[in-house]
Design a protein around this motif. Structure first.
Motif, short mmCIF file in Angstrom:
data_model
loop_
_atom_site.label_atom_id
_atom_site.label_comp_id
_atom_site.label_asym_id
_atom_site.label_seq_id
_atom_site.Cartn_x
_atom_site.Cartn_y
_atom_site.Cartn_z
N ASN A 105 0.31 -24.36 52.54
CA ASN A 105 -0.10 -23.80 51.18
C ASN A 105 0.84 -22.61 50.79
N LEU A 106 0.93 -21.81 51.98
CA LEU A 106 1.44 -20.66 51.73
C LEU A 106 3.23 -20.80 51.66
N GLN A 107 3.65 -21.96 52.45
CA GLN A 107 5.02 -22.29 52.30
C GLN A 107 5.22 -22.89 51.13
N ILE A 108 4.57 -23.72 50.44
CA ILE A 108 4.65 -24.32 49.09
C ILE A 108 4.83 -23.19 48.30
N ALA A 109 3.78 -22.30 48.09
CA ALA A 109 3.79 -21.19 47.23
C ALA A 109 5.16 -20.41 47.28
N SER A 110 5.54 -19.98 48.67
CA SER A 110 6.68 -19.34 48.74
C SER A 110 7.89 -19.79 48.32
N ILE A 111 8.02 -21.10 48.52
CA ILE A 111 9.27 -21.79 48.02
C ILE A 111 9.52 -21.89 46.51
N VAL A 112 8.11 -21.80 45.71
CA VAL A 112 8.34 -21.82 44.19
C VAL A 112 8.64 -20.43 43.78
N ARG A 147 17.25 -28.63 43.11
CA ARG A 147 17.60 -28.12 44.44
C ARG A 147 16.07 -27.77 45.10
N GLY A 148 15.37 -26.96 44.33
CA GLY A 148 14.06 -26.40 44.77
C GLY A 148 13.06 -27.56 45.08
N LEU A 154 11.70 -29.07 53.46
CA LEU A 154 12.16 -28.29 54.72
C LEU A 154 10.85 -27.88 55.51
N CYS A 155 9.72 -27.20 54.42
CA CYS A 155 8.80 -26.78 55.38
C CYS A 155 8.06 -28.28 55.52
N HIS A 156 7.95 -29.17 54.92
CA HIS A 156 7.07 -30.29 55.37
C HIS A 156 7.43 -30.98 56.57
N THR A 157 8.83 -30.75 56.79
CA THR A 157 9.25 -31.37 58.24
C THR A 157 8.60 -30.81 59.43
N LEU A 187 -4.04 -23.05 46.41
CA LEU A 187 -2.80 -22.50 46.40
C LEU A 187 -1.78 -23.03 45.83
N ALA A 188 -1.43 -24.04 46.70
CA ALA A 188 -0.07 -24.48 46.37
C ALA A 188 0.04 -25.15 45.00
N ASP A 189 -1.39 -25.65 44.47
CA ASP A 189 -1.38 -26.13 43.26
C ASP A 189 -1.11 -25.20 42.09
N ILE A 190 -1.80 -23.83 42.22
CA ILE A 190 -1.54 -22.98 41.17
C ILE A 190 0.00 -22.64 41.13
N PHE A 191 0.64 -22.74 42.07
CA PHE A 191 2.23 -22.24 42.01
C PHE A 191 2.85 -23.68 41.74
#
Length: 241
Positions: A105-112, A147-148, A154-157, A187-191
């Motif tokens: 969740n933190l990584q998805i939010a950070s990528i966005v 691209r994003g 990347l974080c999924h792997t 958190l991932a969803d709200i981003f």
């Protein structure tokens, strides 16, 4: 009349400085809605430069929206606001207890919030239109969003057994339930929600390339907390009539 000794004092209502079309503000509105927190909406018109007004700069010297006011606390970044709300108002937790899923969740939010949205915010788009040419900001934005969305892999792997080279959206495809990381909104969803919404409604991204993200968008559009946070439902949104 003075309050009786020991009488309960109602907590001050939260204040949210927001702009209707700001993706960053959109995220925070979703988080506040999910947690059932009432707040006073304070519009800041970015197109009119109100974020540079001296009065707003007293609230957030960085001149960004959103800015959340909670008593004597002022937080001026959407990621920081989300984590602050999570710590202070634990109702409807945005982060799961499982450490692996929490990290996802933190990584998805950070990528966005660091790798997609800043590359097509208003300042960047104005710069491109001025320096490159009228209309050139749209292909730039489309490239950055595509691209994003691909970079989400990347974080999924790092967290799953999917091999390198699979489709980018396997970040959520491999673990999604009803929502991005399971059957609860996190958190991932709200981003993700505002980013996908902007991709669909403003920037003509071909979501056929991202069927899982498209499915998540459909789920978000059904959820009351997400519906109430939509840009066109904010008090400063231009009238459709």
């Amino acid at each position: 009349m003075a309050e009786a000794a020991g009488a309960a004092v109602a907590p001050a209502k939260l204040g949210l400085y927001s702009y209707w079309r700001s993706s960053c503000s959109h995220r925070v509105r979703i988080a506040l809605n999910l947690k059932g927190l009432e707040y006073e909406y304070k519009a800041v018109n970015l197109l009119k430069g109100e974020h540079s007004d001296p009065e707003f700069m007293k609230v957030n010297p960085m001149k960004f929206v959103p800015a959340l006011v909670d008593g004597d606390a002022v937080i001026g970044d959407s990621y920081a606001i989300a984590l602050y709300l999570e710590d202070k108002y634990p109702e409807h937790p945005l982060l799961p207890q499982d450490l692996k899923m929490k990290a996802l969740n933190l990584q998805i939010a950070s990528i966005v919030c660091s790798g997609i949205q800043p590359l097509h915010n208003l300042t960047v788009l104005r710069f491109i239109e001025k320096k490159v040419g009228t209309g050139e900001s749209i292909p730039w934005t489309q490239q950055q969003i595509d691209r994003g969305f691909a970079d989400l892999l990347l974080c999924h792997t790092m967290l799953t057994s999917f091999p390198n080279g699979v489709a980018a959206e396997n970040l959520v495809k491999g673990c999604a339930g009803k929502y991005a990381t399971g059957d609860e909104v996190r958190l991932a969803d709200i981003f993700l929600a505002p980013q996908i919404y902007a991709a669909v409604t403003r920037f003509q991204i071909n979501m056929l390339n991202y069927p899982t993200l498209a499915r998540l968008h459909e789920e978000y559009m059904k959820h009351p907390a997400f519906q109430a946070a939509l840009p066109d439902r904010q008090p400063d949104a231009p009238s459709s009539t």
